[in-house]
Design a protein around this motif. Structure first.
Motif: not given
Length: 255
Positions: A21-48
């Protein structure tokens, strides 16, 4: 822009998602990626984040574990992508109030429609100005949810210090993943959970040796040691002298 976290262990499919998708046109930014459950939860606790995308093709039930942990803290929209239409998996996803579940092959038009529906709901709940204020507030008070769970772990230790305590038992009681909780504890406290538990037990033992007439075997039991020899060994390793010598020194100082 509303911020997205994309959970996917496969680099190729992550790149494919960026181009879907054209994420910017959709109103979203997708810069953060997690490759495991732990990295996903770490990012979730650090960012909004405003939206979580989880590729179920490889993660499968681990992806649902990510959802479970997030749902303890937030009603954030979550979209599951890929994977099969396994009945039990779908049922659990519905119980976790997932926003949408698009199995393989993911239809781009259906996905785009889903994204715009979520954007519409976000704009109704969090207009972009309010969203930016929320981001600013989160940056001032980071990791609040992480701190809360660690305080619960510490409280459990203090309340149950005379019992057989393990991080696995605490994780089960608090309904958290054991390995994730252990890593989170080490990151925030700069020591492992077992090192913290030993510290709390030994410090309580020192207080009891200094301020009570309890027998040493009673103190050992009070701080969670059934075997007296094991308590003696741990105490000497921690303090540098035996429990008996420690008590005698304190008594001589107080006279």
């Amino acid at each position: 822009m509303y911020r997205i976290m994309h959970v996917d262990p496969d680099h190729y499919s992550r790149e494919k998602m960026k181009e879907m998708l054209d994420w910017k046109r959709c109103g979203f930014t997708m810069q953060d990626h997690a490759d495991s459950m732990q990295s996903a939860l770490d990012l979730f606790n650090k960012h909004q984040y405003a939206l979580i995308l989880i590729n179920m093709t490889q993660l499968n039930y681990e992806g649902l574990q990510v959802c479970e942990h997030i749902r303890k803290e937030s009603r954030i929209p979550i979209i599951l992508l890929g994977g099969s239409l396994d009945f039990q998996l779908v049922r659990k996803a519905l119980n976790l109030q997932i926003s949408d579940y698009l199995p393989e092959p993911v239809d781009p038009d259906e996905f785009k429609s889903c994204i715009f529906t979520i954007k519409k709901n976000l704009e109704a709940s969090f207009p972009i100005g309010e969203w930016n204020r929320k981001l600013a507030k989160r940056s001032i008070h980071p990791n609040k949810s992480s701190n809360n769970i660690l305080e619960k772990v510490k409280a459990y230790v203090e309340e149950e210090i005379s019992e057989n305590i393990t991080l696995k038992k605490i994780s089960k009681t608090l309904n958290y993943n054991c390995s994730y909780l252990g890593q989170k504890f080490k990151t925030h406290e700069k020591m492992t959970f077992n090192e913290y538990l030993l510290q709390r037990r030994m410090e309580k033992a020192k207080l009891l040796l200094e301020n009570t007439n309890m027998k040493i075997y009673e103190i050992a039991n009070e701080v969670g040691y059934i075997e007296l020899d094991w308590f003696y060994k741990k105490f000497k390793s921690y303090v540098g002298i035996s429990a008996t010598e420690y008590r005698n020194r304190k008594l001589s100082i107080s006279k």
